[in-house]
Scaffold this motif. Sequence first.
Motif, PDB file in Angstrom:
ATOM      1  N   ASN A  16       0.825  -1.206   0.000  1.00  0.00           N
ATOM      2  CA  ASN A  16       0.000   0.000   0.000  1.00  0.00           C
ATOM      3  C   ASN A  16       0.861   1.257   0.000  1.00  0.00           C
ATOM      4  OD1 ASN A  16      -2.484  -1.284  -0.049  1.00  0.00           O
ATOM      5  ND2 ASN A  16      -2.575  -1.476   2.170  1.00  0.00           N
ATOM      6  N   ARG A  17       1.961   1.217   0.718  1.00  0.00           N
ATOM      7  CA  ARG A  17       2.863   2.368   0.746  1.00  0.00           C
ATOM      8  C   ARG A  17       3.435   2.619  -0.650  1.00  0.00           C
ATOM      9  NH1 ARG A  17       6.590   0.916   4.749  1.00  0.00           N
ATOM     10  NH2 ARG A  17       4.841   0.921   6.152  1.00  0.00           N
ATOM     11  N   GLU A  18       3.767   1.531  -1.354  1.00  0.00           N
ATOM     12  CA  GLU A  18       4.288   1.654  -2.713  1.00  0.00           C
ATOM     13  C   GLU A  18       3.229   2.245  -3.649  1.00  0.00           C
ATOM     14  OE1 GLU A  18       5.784  -1.239  -6.338  1.00  0.00           O
ATOM     15  OE2 GLU A  18       5.839  -1.998  -4.298  1.00  0.00           O
ATOM     16  N   ILE A  19       1.988   1.805  -3.510  1.00  0.00           N
ATOM     17  CA  ILE A  19       0.893   2.335  -4.334  1.00  0.00           C
ATOM     18  C   ILE A  19       0.724   3.831  -4.097  1.00  0.00           C
ATOM     19  CG2 ILE A  19      -1.614   2.299  -4.664  1.00  0.00           C
ATOM     20  CD1 ILE A  19      -1.458  -0.748  -4.154  1.00  0.00           C
ATOM     21  N   ILE A  20       0.767   4.239  -2.837  1.00  0.00           N
ATOM     22  CA  ILE A  20       0.612   5.666  -2.505  1.00  0.00           C
ATOM     23  C   ILE A  20       1.778   6.469  -3.063  1.00  0.00           C
ATOM     24  CG2 ILE A  20       0.619   7.316  -0.586  1.00  0.00           C
ATOM     25  CD1 ILE A  20      -1.084   5.238   0.954  1.00  0.00           C
ATOM     26  N   ASN A  21       2.992   5.956  -2.912  1.00  0.00           N
ATOM     27  CA  ASN A  21       4.161   6.667  -3.439  1.00  0.00           C
ATOM     28  C   ASN A  21       4.088   6.790  -4.957  1.00  0.00           C
ATOM     29  OD1 ASN A  21       5.281   7.081  -0.917  1.00  0.00           O
ATOM     30  ND2 ASN A  21       6.532   5.240  -0.992  1.00  0.00           N
ATOM     31  N   ASN A  22       3.710   5.691  -5.642  1.00  0.00           N
ATOM     32  CA  ASN A  22       3.586   5.735  -7.102  1.00  0.00           C
ATOM     33  C   ASN A  22       2.494   6.706  -7.533  1.00  0.00           C
ATOM     34  OD1 ASN A  22       5.665   3.965  -7.587  1.00  0.00           O
ATOM     35  ND2 ASN A  22       4.343   2.182  -7.787  1.00  0.00           N
ATOM     36  N   SER A  23       1.390   6.738  -6.797  1.00  0.00           N
ATOM     37  CA  SER A  23       0.299   7.667  -7.120  1.00  0.00           C
ATOM     38  C   SER A  23       0.773   9.111  -7.015  1.00  0.00           C
ATOM     39  CB  SER A  23      -0.892   7.449  -6.180  1.00  0.00           C
ATOM     40  OG  SER A  23      -1.404   6.155  -6.321  1.00  0.00           O
ATOM     41  N   ALA A  24       1.511   9.399  -5.960  1.00  0.00           N
ATOM     42  CA  ALA A  24       2.027  10.754  -5.788  1.00  0.00           C
ATOM     43  C   ALA A  24       2.976  11.120  -6.924  1.00  0.00           C
ATOM     44  CB  ALA A  24       2.730  10.881  -4.438  1.00  0.00           C
ATOM     45  N   LYS A  25       3.809  10.153  -7.328  1.00  0.00           N
ATOM     46  CA  LYS A  25       4.746  10.402  -8.431  1.00  0.00           C
ATOM     47  C   LYS A  25       3.992  10.674  -9.734  1.00  0.00           C
ATOM     48  CE  LYS A  25       8.425   7.448  -6.638  1.00  0.00           C
ATOM     49  NZ  LYS A  25       9.112   6.158  -6.822  1.00  0.00           N
ATOM     50  N   VAL A  26       2.961   9.856 -10.011  1.00  0.00           N
ATOM     51  CA  VAL A  26       2.189  10.026 -11.243  1.00  0.00           C
ATOM     52  C   VAL A  26       1.510  11.393 -11.249  1.00  0.00           C
ATOM     53  CG1 VAL A  26       0.189   9.197 -12.559  1.00  0.00           C
ATOM     54  CG2 VAL A  26       1.855   7.558 -11.674  1.00  0.00           C
ATOM     55  N   LEU A  27       0.938  11.796 -10.117  1.00  0.00           N
ATOM     56  CA  LEU A  27       0.281  13.104 -10.046  1.00  0.00           C
ATOM     57  C   LEU A  27       1.268  14.241 -10.280  1.00  0.00           C
ATOM     58  CD1 LEU A  27      -2.117  12.569  -7.003  1.00  0.00           C
ATOM     59  CD2 LEU A  27      -2.752  12.799  -9.409  1.00  0.00           C
ATOM     60  N   THR A  28       2.439  14.136  -9.688  1.00  0.00           N
ATOM     61  CA  THR A  28       3.468  15.163  -9.867  1.00  0.00           C
ATOM     62  C   THR A  28       3.905  15.246 -11.327  1.00  0.00           C
ATOM     63  OG1 THR A  28       4.238  14.803  -7.611  1.00  0.00           O
ATOM     64  CG2 THR A  28       5.740  15.928  -9.099  1.00  0.00           C
ATOM     65  N   VAL A  29       4.147  14.079 -11.942  1.00  0.00           N
ATOM     66  CA  VAL A  29       4.587  14.053 -13.336  1.00  0.00           C
ATOM     67  C   VAL A  29       3.460  14.533 -14.253  1.00  0.00           C
ATOM     68  CG1 VAL A  29       5.280  12.517 -15.226  1.00  0.00           C
ATOM     69  CG2 VAL A  29       6.363  12.317 -12.994  1.00  0.00           C
ATOM     70  N   TRP A  30       2.220  14.167 -13.951  1.00  0.00           N
ATOM     71  CA  TRP A  30       1.065  14.635 -14.721  1.00  0.00           C
ATOM     72  C   TRP A  30       1.061  16.158 -14.787  1.00  0.00           C
ATOM     73  CZ3 TRP A  30      -2.781  13.139 -17.844  1.00  0.00           C
ATOM     74  CH2 TRP A  30      -3.927  13.920 -17.950  1.00  0.00           C
ATOM     75  N   GLU A  31       1.213  16.786 -13.645  1.00  0.00           N
ATOM     76  CA  GLU A  31       1.237  18.253 -13.593  1.00  0.00           C
ATOM     77  C   GLU A  31       2.414  18.801 -14.397  1.00  0.00           C
ATOM     78  OE1 GLU A  31       1.212  19.366  -9.465  1.00  0.00           O
ATOM     79  OE2 GLU A  31      -0.807  18.568  -9.155  1.00  0.00           O
ATOM     80  N   LYS A  32       3.566  18.208 -14.212  1.00  0.00           N
ATOM     81  CA  LYS A  32       4.791  18.658 -14.888  1.00  0.00           C
ATOM     82  C   LYS A  32       4.639  18.572 -16.412  1.00  0.00           C
ATOM     83  CE  LYS A  32       9.679  17.350 -15.062  1.00  0.00           C
ATOM     84  NZ  LYS A  32      10.680  16.410 -14.544  1.00  0.00           N
TER      85      LYS A  32
END
Length: 177
Positions: A16-32
């Motif tokens: 679950n921690r990995e899923i949350i970290n990956n989600s945060a990364k995807v959101l950051t990259v999406w914005e970028k």
Amino acid sequence: MNNINQYLEKILDDKNREIINNSAKVLTVWEKVLEKIKSPVNPNEGIKLLEHTRIIELKNNILTVEVDHPGWIELLNLHKKFILKGIKMNLPDVEIETMAYTLKGNKAEYIDNRTQEEKQRDVFIETKKRLLREEKNIKNNVYDKNEIKGNKTLPEELVKVFKEIENSMLTNSSNKC
């Protein structure tokens, strides 16, 4: 705040921690990636897209994006290759094949914008991969040489027909002697 973080870490397992970290990364990259989108007509096009879109989920290699008006779907489609390539460049370990869209308040819907040629190419590639896997399995003797993948027994009707043919052949051959 620190107590909340510690509490969450105790609750969440590594997956679950990995899923949350990956989600945060995807959101950051999406914005970028979206912030880099510019057009001759609107130099702030990507920023406008950010204001009117929201990532819902990433599942089965499909990124689902919620929009507040159908026009934003068209604009996302216009920049789809750029967006997917930008995400892949920034997150090479995240597999995203396409995007699905949903209007705010509606259920997600997959819109396949690939041309017929692209669809045929994808089917060809998948078929070739499957055949190569099967060939590898055969070479490695994963399958019994006499076994046919799938149905291992013949239908009763077919067995009866074969028995009748076999009996008639035996009967005919014994009559000739």
